[in-house]
Write an enzyme that holds these catalytic residues in place. Structure first.
Site, PDB file in Angstrom:
ATOM      1  CB  ALA A   1      -2.112  -8.918  -0.237  1.00 28.91           C
ATOM      2  CG  HIS A   2      -0.175  -6.493   4.957  1.00 37.48           C
ATOM      3  ND1 HIS A   2      -0.156  -6.055   6.258  1.00 37.48           N
ATOM      4  CD2 HIS A   2       0.120  -5.435   4.186  1.00 37.48           C
ATOM      5  CE1 HIS A   2       0.149  -4.766   6.276  1.00 37.48           C
ATOM      6  NE2 HIS A   2       0.312  -4.367   5.025  1.00 37.48           N
TER       7      HIS A   2
ATOM      8  CD  GLN B   1      -6.450  -0.062   7.736  1.00 35.45           C
ATOM      9  OE1 GLN B   1      -7.213  -0.899   8.212  1.00 35.45           O
ATOM     10  NE2 GLN B   1      -5.151  -0.065   7.976  1.00 35.45           N
TER      11      GLN B   1
ATOM     12  CB  CYS C   1       4.898   6.665  24.466  1.00 34.16           C
ATOM     13  SG  CYS C   1       5.495   7.974  25.531  1.00 34.16           S
TER      14      CYS C   1
ATOM     15  CG  ASN D   1      -4.352   4.507   9.212  1.00 29.56           C
ATOM     16  OD1 ASN D   1      -4.803   5.524   8.679  1.00 29.56           O
ATOM     17  ND2 ASN D   1      -3.238   4.522   9.907  1.00 29.56           N
TER      18      ASN D   1
ATOM     19  N   GLY E   1       0.808  -1.222   0.000  1.00 28.65           N
ATOM     20  CA  GLY E   1       0.000   0.000   0.000  1.00 28.65           C
ATOM     21  C   GLY E   1       0.836   1.264   0.000  1.00 28.65           C
TER      22      GLY E   1
END
Lengths: 394, 153
Positions: A202-203, A181, A327, A153, A73
């Site tokens: 894809a992931h 997303q 953080c 996202n 992406g």
């Protein structure tokens, strides 16, 4: 404590579907040719690649020749933004985007700004959604590109891309959408969306990492991103990832086929999670629109505690989640997305993103709802800010 | 935390995770005679230290922290390092000593150890003030003002 990990960070990445892996395996060792080779081993690989492209195009309603494989992406976003800007710079140097885009869009835009382009960042208001009238109002004669994500996202909000496309198409301005997303989570029909460029990977949908795609509408010209060979119809150099493309196609087909069922399941779990967290843990809020959001996304601000501490405590209890906390990124500034909603830095620091996937169960939600209040109590008891709240209330 | 966390992005040591998950000396001290608070909620870190000092010895210490894992762990370790020490010895505590005692911190988290040092110095400054002694020549800048916190960024 559960004897397994409750993984609720599916917006970061998903577990590779075993059926997808099975589909991919022959293309590492059995059908391993280079699709650019002229011999039959190569031609065999080219056929597989072509089929994968056709399958993805069919699932998302576009033409196969409009799908260009990338490494993921981020590459697709970078290519779309920079490729479109450079290809159209003679017409103008103004680009419109939203304040909540992924860094894969914002960072190349920052580079373009240094090179003389002008970027307008649209507000997203308290609900995390851009207003179509803002896009219309801010378009100028020299606007060449509008790039707005389909779904965010972090907070999962879904943007009115189809309505924005009506404006950009009428004005002859390119419209890119980062759908990383969205694909596999909500219905995505490229023709219906009417966009010119669309990134996806894809992931995020139970496929492999390292393979993504950029949809480039027929007739749209953007500059090449990778220099080298003539792969991807001379627009993106580099030997194609055949096994990845097969896995990508397999994952997209499966995600689209089961979208309705999964969406209903995730929405039900998400809504129970949100309702219970908001009613049982005081000083919490849901970030982003309650309705126009991805089915698996719940993003909370838990006031008076800090996001990384929440994550570490969840992790100690075998829950893998995410945060927009500063953080976790090594910076002291919290997520630009949460700040764009108008949250104060203090509140934005205590954010928690729970992104559900199709492997999650109601038992997972029960467990999160058991653990999260305890963690919140422990951390608040340690917090000097909470001490002030308690003194104020007593 | 196990091996997985050590290999992860934050790479916290086992000692940091031990002090984060089982922080020592958490809470308030009702009979504290020195209290210091440093940090800024905007930056995501606030540390408050309570000391009970008798005959120039820190006989008890408690802390409250709003912050990340490193902020909690450095607060916890700092309180351990000064408990039972004289005021003079506590004054000599450096952020490096806190980092070392925790078996290191990721570079992005070093500012938490600085804040822990400043929190103790802020409490010691309060101790001197309560005795009518100007703490600045002794403690220096304790980090208790918002302006000073800027240098952590």
């Amino acid at each position: 404590m559960l004897d397994r990990t409750v993984y609720v960070d599916n917006a970061a990445t998903t577990k590779l579907d075993e059926a997808v892996l099975k589909d991919m395996l022959p293309y590492f060792t059995e059908i391993y040719g280079n699709p650019s080779s002229l011999h039959s081993t190569g031609v065999e690989a080219l056929k597989v690649l072509t089929k994968a492209r056709e399958d993805i195009a069919e699932a998302l309603n576009c033409e196969a020749k409009e799908i260009y494989f990338t490494s993921g992406g981020t590459e697709a976003d970078n290519w779309a933004v920079r490729g479109a800007a450079y290809a159209r710079m003679k017409k103008g140097k103004h680009i419109i985007t939203s304040a909540i885009e992924h860094h894969a869009v914002h960072h190349p835009l920052k580079i373009l700004e240094k090179e003389g382009f002008e970027v307008t960042y649209l507000p997203v208001y308290e609900n995390g959604i851009v207003r179509v009238e803002d896009v219309k109002r801010l378009i100028r004669d020299d606007t060449i590109l509008v790039t707005i994500m389909l779904a965010n996202n972090e907070i999962g909000t879904i943007q009115p891309i189809k309505e924005i496309a009506e404006i950009t198409r009428e004005k002859g301005i390119l419209l890119h959408t980062d759908a990383v997303q969205a694909v596999g989570q909500i219905p995505v029909d490229i023709k219906d969306l009417n966009v010119d460029l669309m990134s996806f990977t894809a992931h995020k949908l139970y496929g492999p990492k390292g393979i993504g795609a950029l949809f480039i509408r027929n007739g749209v010209v953007i500059n090449r991103f990778m220099e080298g060979g003539a792969q991807e119809r001379n627009r993106r150099a580099g030997t194609e990832n055949i096994a990845g493309a097969v896995g990508f196609a397999s994952a997209v087909k499966r995600a689209v086929a089961s979208l309705e069922e999964n969406s209903a399941k995730l929405t039900k779990m998400r809504d129970r999670l949100i309702k219970t967290v908001l009613t049982t843990i005081p000083y919490t809020r849901l970030n982003g629109d309650a309705e126009k959001r991805l089915p698996g996304n719940a993003n909370f601000s838990i006031e008076y505690i800090e996001g990384e501490s929440i994550l570490l405590m969840l992790d100690l209890n075998k829950i893998s989640a995410s945060s927009g906390s500063a953080c976790t990124s090594g910076s002291l500034d919290p997520s630009h997305v949460l700040l764009a909603l108008g949250l104060s830095h203090e509140v934005a620091h205590g954010s928690l993103r729970i992104s559900l996937g199709h492997n999650n169960t109601e038992e997972d939600i029960d467990y999160i709802l058991e653990v999260l209040p305890k963690i919140t109590k422990t951390l608040r008891n340690m917090s000097p800010l909470w001490e002030k709240v308690e003194k104020r209330e007593n | 935390m196990g091996k997985g966390r050590k290999e992860g992005k934050l790479m916290y040591s086992n000692k940091v995770m031990d002090h984060f998950s089982n922080p020592r000396n958490v809470g308030e001290l009702a009979d504290a005679n020195a209290v210091g608070e440093v940090g800024n909620a905007k930056c995501g870190d606030i540390m408050k230290m309570y000391l009970k000092i008798e005959n120039d010895v820190i006989v008890d210490v408690k802390f409250k922290t709003f912050g990340c894992g490193a902020a909690v762990a450095t607060s916890s370790m700092a309180t351990e390092l000064i408990k039972g020490k004289t005021v003079k010895e506590a004054m000599e505590l450096t952020n490096s000593a806190v980092v070392e005692a925790l078996d290191g911190l990721p570079p992005a988290k070093i500012h938490c150890s600085v804040l822990a040092e400043e929190a103790i110095k802020s409490a010691l400054a309060d101790y001197y003030k309560k005795q009518g002694i100007d703490p600045v020549p002794i403690v220096g800048c304790s980090g208790c003002c918002q302006d000073c916190h800027g240098h952590h960024e």
